[in-house]
Design a protein around this motif. Structure first.
Motif, PDB file in Angstrom:
ATOM      1  N   SER A 259      -0.993 -15.994  65.780  1.00 23.79           N
ATOM      2  CA  SER A 259      -2.005 -15.885  64.724  1.00 23.79           C
ATOM      3  C   SER A 259      -3.098 -16.931  64.911  1.00 23.79           C
ATOM      4  O   SER A 259      -4.288 -16.648  64.702  1.00 23.79           O
ATOM      5  N   THR A 260      -2.697 -18.137  65.340  1.00 23.08           N
ATOM      6  CA  THR A 260      -3.679 -19.188  65.604  1.00 23.08           C
ATOM      7  C   THR A 260      -4.592 -18.787  66.756  1.00 23.08           C
ATOM      8  O   THR A 260      -5.806 -19.024  66.721  1.00 23.08           O
TER       9      THR A 260
ATOM     10  N   THR B  73       3.203 -18.041  64.670  1.00 26.49           N
ATOM     11  CA  THR B  73       2.108 -18.956  64.318  1.00 26.49           C
ATOM     12  C   THR B  73       1.165 -19.152  65.500  1.00 26.49           C
ATOM     13  O   THR B  73      -0.063 -19.202  65.332  1.00 26.49           O
ATOM     14  N   GLN B  74       1.722 -19.279  66.706  1.00 30.75           N
ATOM     15  CA  GLN B  74       0.877 -19.441  67.885  1.00 30.75           C
ATOM     16  C   GLN B  74       0.002 -18.202  68.114  1.00 30.75           C
ATOM     17  O   GLN B  74      -1.176 -18.315  68.471  1.00 30.75           O
TER      18      GLN B  74
ATOM     19  N   THR C 193       5.690 -18.382  69.260  1.00 32.05           N
ATOM     20  CA  THR C 193       5.950 -18.165  67.837  1.00 32.05           C
ATOM     21  C   THR C 193       4.851 -17.312  67.206  1.00 32.05           C
ATOM     22  O   THR C 193       3.724 -17.251  67.716  1.00 32.05           O
TER      23      THR C 193
END
Length: 308
Positions: A45-46, A42-43, A40
């Motif tokens: 960016s994290t 989010t993964q 994802t």
């Protein structure tokens, strides 16, 4: 904090992409290519945030310099670099004693096995990373612990004999000892090794220190036991005969040893500093280290069982 599995995979992909592109270019590729859609946004960016917060920051800060640095690294080197960052961030309890606990790739701890599998690394790579990280940590920790032990012993001796103690290693480490103590017309030369480990005494001795000790009848090798706050809690003298017994031997004139690692047990220690003229006073001295119930009151070492 150790990231989740998907974030670790995403971090590995960032390292690959940033070896040949800027963050903006890599970000566009991640969003547009189907080969990256299993994770994802989010993964990703994290993962990038985590890279910036970890040892990633030791890479060049500019995109161009960072790309050039990563571009010179193989894919395996980048993944090993990431594994080293994970291990350093986790700082597991076994890492301090990795030289004893992890002899081969068959001894890999479960966390290293799992991270290596996630990153597609072999057990041999995992072992190589452990040795690299533990070696760096050991060097830094040894310097910190060593300095703390020398300072603590100087304070203990200075409290008893003001003005007679000289911390020579603070200005010059070439003497072959760390502290000189001029007491009753005798100048003692004290080489100090410090430890925070319970049940295990491991230290390095240079050849210069070793040969200085053999030639100097007033040279003593002392061990200072430190607690978790790096405060001295016990002191002992190492039996000089053990140094001779376990020292390496040069087998050829083409090569010679310069440093030796000793792993000794309680039987090689003489509790306290009984060679110094402590007298019979009842005070316990600095840090409460003086032995009680003896006529020769000296700092006492109770760090390891005598049977070890």
């Amino acid at each position: 904090m150790i990231p989740a599995e998907g974030v670790i995979v995403a971090a590995a992909r960032w390292l690959e992409l940033l070896g040949r592109s800027t963050e903006l270019q890599a970000s566009i590729l991640i969003r547009s290519s189907s080969r990256y859609t299993d994770l994802t946004p989010t993964q990703y960016s994290t993962a990038l945030e985590w890279l910036h917060s970890m040892s990633w920051t030791r890479l060049p800060k500019s995109s161009l310099d960072r790309s050039q640095t990563l571009g010179t690294m193989t894919s395996q080197s980048k993944r090993e670099y990431l594994l080293a960052s994970l291990l350093g961030a986790a700082d597991p309890p076994w890492l301090e004693n990795a030289d004893v606990l992890v002899h081969s790739s068959d001894d890999l701890p479960q966390d290293i096995e799992r991270w290596s599998e996630i990153l597609g690394l072999s057990p041999a790579s995992g072992l190589r990373v452990i040795r690299r990280v533990s070696g760096k940590i050991d060097l830094a920790r040894r310097a910190q612990v060593g300095s703390a032990g020398e300072v603590a012993l100087c304070a203990l001796l200075e409290a008893k004999w003001p003005g007679a103690i000289n911390h020579v290693a603070a200005t010059d480490d070439g003497f072959g000892y760390d502290i000189s103590a001029s007491l009753q017309e005798v100048e003692w030369h004290l080489e100090v090794k410090s430890t925070t480990r319970r049940g295990r005494l491991s230290f390095f001795l240079s050849r210069h220190e070793f040969e200085t000790g053999l030639a100097d009848s007033h040279w003593k090798l002392l061990v200072v036991g430190l607690d978790d706050a790096l405060e001295a809690s016990c002191v002992a003298e190492v039996d000089k005969s053990a140094l001779r017994q376990f020292a390496p031997a040069d087998r050829t004139t083409a090569a010679s040893w310069e440093s030796a690692k000793y792993d000794l047990g309680g039987r090689h220690l003489v509790p306290g500093l009984t060679f110094l003229p402590w007298g019979d006073e009842a005070d316990v001295g600095a840090h409460g280290l003086l032995a009680t119930g003896t006529s020769n009151r000296s700092p006492h070492f109770a760090w390891m069982p005598k049977s070890s």
